[in-house]
Write an enzyme that holds these catalytic residues in place. Structure first.
Site, mmCIF file in Angstrom:
data_model
loop_
_atom_site.group_PDB
_atom_site.id
_atom_site.type_symbol
_atom_site.label_atom_id
_atom_site.label_comp_id
_atom_site.label_asym_id
_atom_site.label_seq_id
_atom_site.Cartn_x
_atom_site.Cartn_y
_atom_site.Cartn_z
ATOM 1 N N GLU A 102 0.797 -1.216 0.000
ATOM 2 C CA GLU A 102 0.000 0.000 0.000
ATOM 3 C C GLU A 102 0.838 1.278 0.000
ATOM 4 O OE1 GLU A 102 -3.065 0.392 -0.366
ATOM 5 O OE2 GLU A 102 -4.106 -1.466 0.158
ATOM 6 N N SER A 361 -27.804 -34.261 48.330
ATOM 7 C CA SER A 361 -26.825 -34.903 49.220
ATOM 8 C C SER A 361 -25.376 -34.578 48.870
ATOM 9 C CB SER A 361 -27.019 -36.423 49.161
ATOM 10 O OG SER A 361 -28.297 -36.795 49.622
#
Length: 796
Positions: A102, A361
């Site tokens: 770029e 339990s």
């Protein structure tokens, strides 16, 4: 002569002063520069950078697994997928590809590349069309910041903004803006979002091929979209590769190798893995844009599928939740909040790991563990699984049966209710509650309630997350923790049990096979992990918690709305799911815990419960091998039905000559005092006749048995060893009415060990119904512990 005269009259030609020329032009250039600078400065003040436009663009939130791969993503308010990233967090390969493709001179120009601009203008003038662009990365950031039309004025505006960016920000700042806001098509912005969306990984992990692909994508993101147009994307990628080879950034050999790779991508904008964990994390950390978890992606996927598949065979509306926690970090490796996230019928959006429910339990191991730590019991202490009342509280077993004499290990392994309540009564509910609270589990109680014995059977609310935290103590030398969902949360070390008691409890639970009484193709026997089941009242919640040295696993199955469920229990519903989960874990995770040196094994004797070496042979009725802490063997608890029975030893007077039992009121001869080890009176109906007190104690001498109660309970309505016959053509016996004589207070009737409800309690009656062929034993016990028993049979 004339020529000479003419020559003499010509004026001499003055040479230009080059220094003055350049100085004069330099002054003009400087003046022009100053004018331009002042103009730029004024324009910069009049038209400041709209940098707040970036600030207004919120980032999406991304929750990732332990390796940085996405679990779930949440877009910003505009539905844009944009994840924050810095230069250091992006692959250097991508930065090389981007800058050289770029803007090769990004770090040299002031925002606008004059050489590229002149070249582009010249080519356009010569060819009559745009041949190459002159846009720099800074100009592209300016266009992202303030979009413009494709006109001369728009381009000038873009260049002005680019100069402003360079004036106010560093190159790295500008590059960071590009990395975060560059368009990658549709609602995808920034390289991190693009990398996760198309490649399913962070931009820091890009390969050279992937880096080149993403570098060219912003040029035409829709046209070159790699998941839809891989060939176009590959063509553009290769053009960039050729350029990198031309510039000598990457070698030709490397570029040729990369070109051989095909473009492969998918569209992952909304990954859905551990969705409820991700939702919880973004609520906790709304400002964090990238949230790292400890989730094992492979394991999460496998167990998620396992849970979803398992729940399909269950009743409508049922859900499940699973946590697999790493004991070393206190963080979840697997987090499944519901069985089917997208299923509204099963309330898949509700995170059941956080729901407060009755734990059933599951807390019994800690009752026994604290009993061991307080020196009240050892692993084989004699407990009473018989009907008892604790200030009006009368618990029963899940099976509705009582078993009589049981050890601590039997009571815990079989999850018997009465022994657990008996031990909690000795430990004290307040102490138990405070220890759990200090270990990170503050049980939810009704507003006006205080800790009581019902805590042993689920009489307080807890979440799966809390239970996993405290249950990890069994795999971590007694030290509990609090489940933490991210590294930002501190890791808590919360003492609950001693190293010795946690190992003993863990060892007892480890010996209970997972496939007990269950047949399933997924099962494998002898899995070395300690586990405990739990079932809440009405089968609303089925639990199983498991722990070893590496992990702690929590499983919940039930109805999210708390409604009643049919045949839903820890053993029948949660354990099969745990077994499937266990089969997915790496084998190296399954490791037992080493026994502490202060835990020893010794022989103890019932009924006294102490070391066999400290008892006489006559007192040792049954030997058992027990785990002891510091070689301490506590005695059996006092019988709640007999104040005369104190840890098993009963003193009597006998005639020295005959050995028959006497007392001062009936005998004045020479007596001897003898001591006998007796079983607790509460247990006599369940023990073999040779161990009952009538068989152990000497018979009374003549005239000395007047103190024996004549009101011993008797069962009436049926005779001992009788046979009852069903009606002709009938398979079962019609109703038989029985009653009790000589009994005191509330009665308990047991038929083959199963507790029956009396039909008319006031009159001490019971009705036996629908008895099939076979042998039966009926036991009657009154509230003093006195009992009567008969045997009978039913035949056709």
């Amino acid at each position: 002569m004339k020529e000479a005269l003419v020559a003499s009259t010509k004026k001499p030609v003055k040479k230009k002063n080059s220094k003055r020329f350049w100085f004069k032009n330099l002054k003009r250039l400087l003046a022009l520069f100053i004018v331009c600078f002042i103009a730029f400065w004024i324009l910069d003040k009049v038209y400041p950078l709209p940098i707040d436009q970036f600030d207004k663009r919120s980032f999406a939130q991304l929750v990732v697994d332990a390796n940085g791969k996405p679990l779930r993503a949440f877009p910003d308010k505009q539905g844009v997928w944009r994840y924050p990233v810095t230069i250091d967090q992006v692959s250097p390969l991508y930065l090389e590809a981007l800058i050289n493709y770029e803007d090769q001179y990004f770090y040299q120009h002031p925002g606008v590349n004059p050489i590229a601009l002149i070249r582009a203008v010249g080519q356009a003038a010569y060819h009559g069309e745009v041949i190459s662009g002159a846009s720099t990365l800074t100009m592209q950031v300016a266009r992202i910041l303030e979009p413009h039309d494709k006109s001369v004025s728009g381009k000038l505006q873009q260049m002005f903004r680019a100069l402003q960016l360079e004036w106010h920000y560093s190159k790295d700042d500008i590059l960071t803006y590009y990395l975060n806001y560059a368009p990658f098509g549709g609602t995808i912005e920034g390289v991190e979002a693009a990398s996760f969306t198309y490649l399913g990984k962070s931009s820091k992990d890009l390969t050279a091929s992937e880096a080149a692909l993403l570098a060219v994508l912003p040029q035409a993101p829709s046209w070159n979209r790699p998941d839809l147009h891989p060939e176009r994307a590959k063509e553009q990628r290769n053009k960039l590769l050729d350029r990198l080879a031309e510039f000598g950034v990457w070698s030709k050999a490397q570029v040729n190798d990369i070109k051989q790779e095909d473009v492969w991508a998918e569209y992952y904008t909304q990954p859905i893995l551990a969705p409820l964990l991700a939702r919880e994390l973004i609520q906790r950390y709304p400002k964090e844009r990238l949230i790292q978890t400890s989730i094992d992606r492979t394991l999460q996927t496998e167990i998620d599928w396992t849970v979803s598949d398992y729940i399909q065979g269950k009743e409508e509306g049922m859900s499940a939740a699973v946590i697999v926690m790493d004991n070393d970090t206190s963080m979840p490796l697997v987090y499944i909040g519901s069985a089917d996230f997208g299923n509204e019928q099963r309330a898949g959006y509700v995170d059941m790991t956080q729901a407060i429910r009755s734990p059933g339990s599951t807390l019994k191991p800690f009752i026994y563990g604290l009993g061991l730590d307080r020196g009240l019991i050892h692993s084989e202490s004699l407990l009473f699984d018989v009907p008892q009342s604790f200030d009006g509280y009368k618990p029963r077993n899940f099976s509705e049966n009582f078993n009589g004499a049981v050890s601590v290990s039997q009571a815990l392994g079989r999850s018997l209710n009465m022994p657990a309540v008996q031990v909690l009564n000795e430990v004290s509910p307040e102490y138990f509650y405070s220890k759990l609270t200090n270990a990170g589990l503050k049980l939810s109680l009704p507003e006006t309630a205080s800790p009581n014995l019902s805590l042993a059977l689920g009489g307080g609310g807890a979440s799966l997350q809390q239970l996993v935290g405290v249950f990890s103590s069994l795999g971590n030398d007694g030290v509990a923790t609090k489940l933490r969902l991210s590294e930002a949360e501190p890791r808590l070390q919360l003492p609950l049990l001693s190293q010795q008691s946690s190992w003993i409890v863990q060892q007892v639970l480890w010996q209970v096979p997972l496939n007990n009484q269950i047949s399933h193709r997924y099962f494998s026997a002898n899995t070395p992990i300690a586990y405990k089941t739990g079932t809440s009242y009405g089968s609303r919640d089925a639990w199983v918690l498991a722990s070893n040295a590496k992990v702690t696993i929590g499983v919940w199955v039930g109805m999210p709305d708390g409604s009643f469920s049919v045949n839903n229990s820890g053993r029948t519903t949660a354990v099969p799911l745990l077994q499937r989960i266990m089969n997915t874990l790496p084998q190296e995770w399954i490791e037992p815990i080493n026994k502490p040196g202060s835990v020893t094994t010794a022989t103890i004797c019932w009924p006294l419960g102490t070391l066999a070496s400290l008892q006489s042979k006559a007192s040792c009725h049954k030997q058992r091998s027990a785990y002891l802490v510091d070689d301490t063997a506590p005695a059996t608890f006092t019988d709640p039905l007999s104040s005369e029975w104190s840890h098993g030893l009963f003193k009597v007077q006998v005639d020295a000559e005959t050995g028959l039992r006497v007392n001062a009121q009936c005998f004045d001869g020479e007596v001897e005092h003898r001591e006998f080890a007796l079983w607790p009176k509460s247990l006599e109906p369940w023990i073999a006749k040779p161990y009952r007190s009538d068989s152990i104690l000497p018979k009374y001498a003549a005239g000395c048995d007047s103190r024996v109660s004549l009101n011993k309970p008797r069962i009436k309505g049926i005779d001992q060893d009788s046979t009852l016959y069903a009606e002709p053509q009938q398979d079962s016996l019609p109703e038989v009415q029985l009653w009790a004589e000589g009994a005191t207070g509330q009665l308990h009737w047991f038929l083959n060990g199963h507790l029956l409800e009396p039909s008319l309690q006031t009159y001490h009656r019971i009705a036996l119904k629908d008895l099939n062929q076979g042998q039966y034993e009926l036991i009657l016990i009154d509230e003093t512990g006195a009992f009567s028993e008969i045997s009978f049979s039913v035949a056709k």
